[in-house]
Design an enzyme around this catalytic site. Structure first.
Site, PDB file in Angstrom:
ATOM      1  N   LYS A 174     -17.268 -17.354  -2.458  1.00  0.00           N
ATOM      2  CA  LYS A 174     -16.937 -18.179  -1.293  1.00  0.00           C
ATOM      3  C   LYS A 174     -17.796 -19.433  -1.372  1.00  0.00           C
ATOM      4  O   LYS A 174     -18.851 -19.431  -2.022  1.00  0.00           O
ATOM      5  CB  LYS A 174     -17.287 -17.403  -0.015  1.00  0.00           C
ATOM      6  CG  LYS A 174     -16.587 -17.892   1.218  1.00  0.00           C
ATOM      7  CD  LYS A 174     -15.223 -17.267   1.403  1.00  0.00           C
ATOM      8  CE  LYS A 174     -14.535 -17.779   2.631  1.00  0.00           C
ATOM      9  NZ  LYS A 174     -13.221 -17.155   2.838  1.00  0.00           N
TER      10      LYS A 174
ATOM     11  N   GLY B  17      -2.496 -13.948  19.860  1.00  0.00           N
ATOM     12  CA  GLY B  17      -2.341 -15.051  18.908  1.00  0.00           C
ATOM     13  C   GLY B  17      -0.998 -15.004  18.209  1.00  0.00           C
ATOM     14  O   GLY B  17      -0.654 -14.024  17.561  1.00  0.00           O
TER      15      GLY B  17
ATOM     16  N   GLY C  33       0.242 -17.437  15.980  1.00  0.00           N
ATOM     17  CA  GLY C  33       0.226 -18.549  15.033  1.00  0.00           C
ATOM     18  C   GLY C  33       1.036 -18.220  13.802  1.00  0.00           C
ATOM     19  O   GLY C  33       2.022 -17.472  13.863  1.00  0.00           O
TER      20      GLY C  33
ATOM     21  N   VAL D 156       0.535 -16.316  11.293  1.00  0.00           N
ATOM     22  CA  VAL D 156       0.653 -14.886  10.998  1.00  0.00           C
ATOM     23  C   VAL D 156       1.204 -14.129  12.210  1.00  0.00           C
ATOM     24  O   VAL D 156       2.141 -13.338  12.097  1.00  0.00           O
ATOM     25  CB  VAL D 156      -0.724 -14.281  10.614  1.00  0.00           C
ATOM     26  CG1 VAL D 156      -0.597 -12.780  10.377  1.00  0.00           C
ATOM     27  CG2 VAL D 156      -1.295 -14.961   9.375  1.00  0.00           C
TER      28      VAL D 156
ATOM     29  N   TYR E 184       3.049 -14.713  14.830  1.00  0.00           N
ATOM     30  CA  TYR E 184       4.452 -14.728  15.268  1.00  0.00           C
ATOM     31  C   TYR E 184       5.342 -13.888  14.344  1.00  0.00           C
ATOM     32  O   TYR E 184       6.139 -13.069  14.799  1.00  0.00           O
ATOM     33  CB  TYR E 184       4.994 -16.166  15.373  1.00  0.00           C
ATOM     34  CG  TYR E 184       6.344 -16.157  16.059  1.00  0.00           C
ATOM     35  CD1 TYR E 184       6.442 -16.227  17.440  1.00  0.00           C
ATOM     36  CD2 TYR E 184       7.517 -15.991  15.317  1.00  0.00           C
ATOM     37  CE1 TYR E 184       7.673 -16.148  18.081  1.00  0.00           C
ATOM     38  CE2 TYR E 184       8.746 -15.910  15.948  1.00  0.00           C
ATOM     39  CZ  TYR E 184       8.824 -15.997  17.331  1.00  0.00           C
ATOM     40  OH  TYR E 184      10.034 -15.901  17.955  1.00  0.00           O
TER      41      TYR E 184
HETATM   42  P1  NAD Z   1      -3.182 -19.958  13.150  1.00  0.00           P
HETATM   43  O1  NAD Z   1      -4.199 -21.001  13.429  1.00  0.00           O
HETATM   44  O2  NAD Z   1      -1.854 -20.344  12.612  1.00  0.00           O
HETATM   45  O3  NAD Z   1      -2.925 -19.096  14.462  1.00  0.00           O
HETATM   46  C1  NAD Z   1      -3.902 -18.735  15.373  1.00  0.00           C
HETATM   47  C2  NAD Z   1      -3.217 -18.718  16.733  1.00  0.00           C
HETATM   48  O4  NAD Z   1      -4.161 -18.230  17.683  1.00  0.00           O
HETATM   49  C3  NAD Z   1      -2.777 -20.106  17.199  1.00  0.00           C
HETATM   50  O5  NAD Z   1      -1.434 -20.044  17.611  1.00  0.00           O
HETATM   51  C4  NAD Z   1      -3.726 -20.414  18.346  1.00  0.00           C
HETATM   52  O6  NAD Z   1      -3.123 -21.211  19.356  1.00  0.00           O
HETATM   53  C5  NAD Z   1      -4.029 -19.018  18.852  1.00  0.00           C
HETATM   54  N1  NAD Z   1      -5.259 -18.896  19.646  1.00  0.00           N
HETATM   55  C6  NAD Z   1      -6.404 -19.622  19.534  1.00  0.00           C
HETATM   56  N2  NAD Z   1      -7.285 -19.179  20.462  1.00  0.00           N
HETATM   57  C7  NAD Z   1      -6.684 -18.165  21.128  1.00  0.00           C
HETATM   58  C8  NAD Z   1      -7.079 -17.307  22.184  1.00  0.00           C
HETATM   59  N3  NAD Z   1      -8.278 -17.406  22.765  1.00  0.00           N
HETATM   60  N4  NAD Z   1      -6.220 -16.355  22.614  1.00  0.00           N
HETATM   61  C9  NAD Z   1      -4.994 -16.250  22.050  1.00  0.00           C
HETATM   62  N5  NAD Z   1      -4.558 -17.040  21.067  1.00  0.00           N
HETATM   63  C10 NAD Z   1      -5.394 -17.983  20.602  1.00  0.00           C
HETATM   64  O7  NAD Z   1      -3.921 -18.899  12.190  1.00  0.00           O
HETATM   65  P2  NAD Z   1      -3.222 -17.783  11.300  1.00  0.00           P
HETATM   66  O8  NAD Z   1      -3.089 -18.299   9.908  1.00  0.00           O
HETATM   67  O9  NAD Z   1      -2.057 -17.221  12.034  1.00  0.00           O
HETATM   68  O10 NAD Z   1      -4.404 -16.703  11.257  1.00  0.00           O
HETATM   69  C11 NAD Z   1      -4.624 -15.829  12.348  1.00  0.00           C
HETATM   70  C12 NAD Z   1      -5.823 -14.943  12.046  1.00  0.00           C
HETATM   71  O11 NAD Z   1      -5.576 -14.212  10.839  1.00  0.00           O
HETATM   72  C13 NAD Z   1      -7.111 -15.734  11.789  1.00  0.00           C
HETATM   73  O12 NAD Z   1      -8.211 -14.960  12.228  1.00  0.00           O
HETATM   74  C14 NAD Z   1      -7.164 -15.841  10.275  1.00  0.00           C
HETATM   75  O13 NAD Z   1      -8.487 -15.994   9.805  1.00  0.00           O
HETATM   76  C15 NAD Z   1      -6.591 -14.497   9.880  1.00  0.00           C
HETATM   77  N6  NAD Z   1      -6.004 -14.491   8.529  1.00  0.00           N
HETATM   78  C16 NAD Z   1      -4.988 -15.313   8.232  1.00  0.00           C
HETATM   79  C17 NAD Z   1      -4.441 -15.289   6.944  1.00  0.00           C
HETATM   80  C18 NAD Z   1      -3.288 -16.175   6.565  1.00  0.00           C
HETATM   81  O14 NAD Z   1      -2.654 -15.907   5.537  1.00  0.00           O
HETATM   82  N7  NAD Z   1      -2.964 -17.180   7.339  1.00  0.00           N
HETATM   83  C19 NAD Z   1      -4.948 -14.399   5.978  1.00  0.00           C
HETATM   84  C20 NAD Z   1      -5.987 -13.537   6.341  1.00  0.00           C
HETATM   85  C21 NAD Z   1      -6.519 -13.595   7.628  1.00  0.00           C
END
Ligand code: NAD
Length: 349
Positions: A80, A177, A179, A181, A183
């Site tokens: 990392k 959340g 976002g 992932v 949705y």
């Molecule tokens: P994203 O930023 O697209 O979505 C996060 C969502 O959470 C957003 O819609 C945001 O508005 C919402 N949010 C923020 N604060 C909030 C709160 N207090 N209450 C409710 N909702 C809130 O991120 P993502 O890519 O969907 O990732 C989501 C989680 O999964 C993160 O913790 C990320 O580290 C983890 N993750 C993602 C991936 C990936 O492939 N994208 C892989 C491994 C882990």
């Protein structure tokens, strides 16, 4: 600051402090373990209060990547990097180019990708100086759909252990959340007939889930109070803490968010409360599998099969945790260390 005695040191192979005066770059690249293959892990940009805080973060995160990739069965080690600075004001082409030269100097021992505050466009600049990058435009692309699929399958494995069946129909799931992932994950659950309770700071996402998935909207402050079977954190870290554990009614905690537990001790607290926890780095490994598919040239089918493997890995973790009456996070860490030890022994003969 002492590195070898640092509480998070954990036998890191290499830690590189990168400084480029002209661009203002200050970064730390941590290569934890390359037993399974070259280390892969994203670069995070954060305005750390001190370099010691940055070091603690990068050491903890790189070890996490070793365990995550090992349990996901990937030919990758863990690494990392953190760039110390304000992502809003301190990004520049010169900074990312200088950083790219440092990544390149490791000769492929560390492969970088996006992480918090780093966008594909930033990684493109890094890629102008080194080929040791993943997640660039036009290659593997967005990992979120695979993360969502893996998380959904992980929830099914958890349901099998907690409720005796992997069927999600009729189960109440609170999704925090919606976002990239969250949705897609909620969509899988809705298709299976789960009853969804959702929240997000973005009202449009909530409205979409209500109208398209038949979900019930909940305020962000009340998602932990929902009377549900499964709590799925898909937004922030540390939402499983002393405060929320007084309120969470679910028997399963399984979601995509990174670092869900406020402290490592919460792993045992959850076990003692009779809550089945799907270790975050196991259930959300779809993303790293996706990124690895680019670095290791997996076919589309092979990538999908590896994402489906998350179900089996969690199944094994849950079975062993039950048999040994131990917390699931502890079992996952132990299984990762066993994989590494077996590979190290194989290399020695
Ligand atoms: P994203 O930023 O697209 O979505 C996060 C969502 O959470 C957003 O819609 C945001 O508005 C919402 N949010 C923020 N604060 C909030 C709160 N207090 N209450 C409710 N909702 C809130 O991120 P993502 O890519 O969907 O990732 C989501 C989680 O999964 C993160 O913790 C990320 O580290 C983890 N993750 C993602 C991936 C990936 O492939 N994208 C892989 C491994 C882990």
């Amino acid at each position: 600051m002492s590195l070898f005695e640092h509480k998070e040191f954990d036998n890191h192979e290499e830690v590189v402090f990168c400084h480029d005066q002209a661009s203002g770059l200050k970064a730390i690249i941590a290569v934890h373990d390359t037993t399974m293959g070259p280390s892969l892990g994203g670069t995070r940009m954060w305005n750390y209060a001190s370099s010691s805080e940055a070091l603690t973060d990068v050491l903890r995160l790189s070890r996490g990547m070793t365990y995550k990739s090992a349990l996901a069965g990937l030919p990758l080690g863990g690494g990392k990097a953190v760039i110390i600075g304000d992502a809003k004001t301190q990004k520049s082409d010169a900074l990312f180019k200088a950083y790219g030269r440092f990544v390149d100097s490791l000769g492929g021992k560390y492969i970088t990708a996006e992480d918090v505050n780093i966008r594909t466009s930033d990684i493109e600049i890094v890629a102008s100086q080194t080929r040791f990058v993943a997640g660039t435009e036009g290659k593997a692309g967005d990992p979120s759909p695979h993360t969502a699929l893996g998380t959904y399958l992980g929830v099914k494995a958890a349901a099998k252990h907690a409720f005796g069946s992997e069927e999600l129909k009729g189960l109440k799931v609170a999704v925090q959340g919606l976002g990239a992932v969250g949705y897609d994950f909620a969509e899988y659950l809705a298709k299976d007939g789960a009853e969804l309770f959702v929240c997000d700071v973005n009202q449009d996402s909530v409205d979409r889930a209500v109208s398209k998935l038949g979900a019930t909207a909940v305020s962000i402050d009340e998602i932990c109070d929902v009377d549900c079977d499964i709590y799925a954190p898909c937004a922030l870290g540390a939402t499983v803490n002393d405060d929320t554990l007084k309120r969470i009614k679910a028997k399963v905690i399984a979601g995509s968010a990174n670092n869900q537990l406020a402290t490592p001790q919460h792993d045992r607290i959850l076990k003692d409360m009779g809550i089945l926890y799907a270790p975050d780095y196991v259930i959300n490994a779809g993303g790293v599998i996706h990124v690895c598919s680019e670095a290791a040239s997996f076919s589309r089918e092979e990538t999908a099969a590896r994402v489906r493997g998350i179900y089996n890995t969690l199944d094994r973790i849950f079975s062993r945790a039950t048999a040994e009456d131990r917390p699931t996070g502890e079992i996952a860490d132990e299984m990762a260390r066993e994989i590494l030890a077996a590979k190290a022994a194989e290399k020695r003969v």
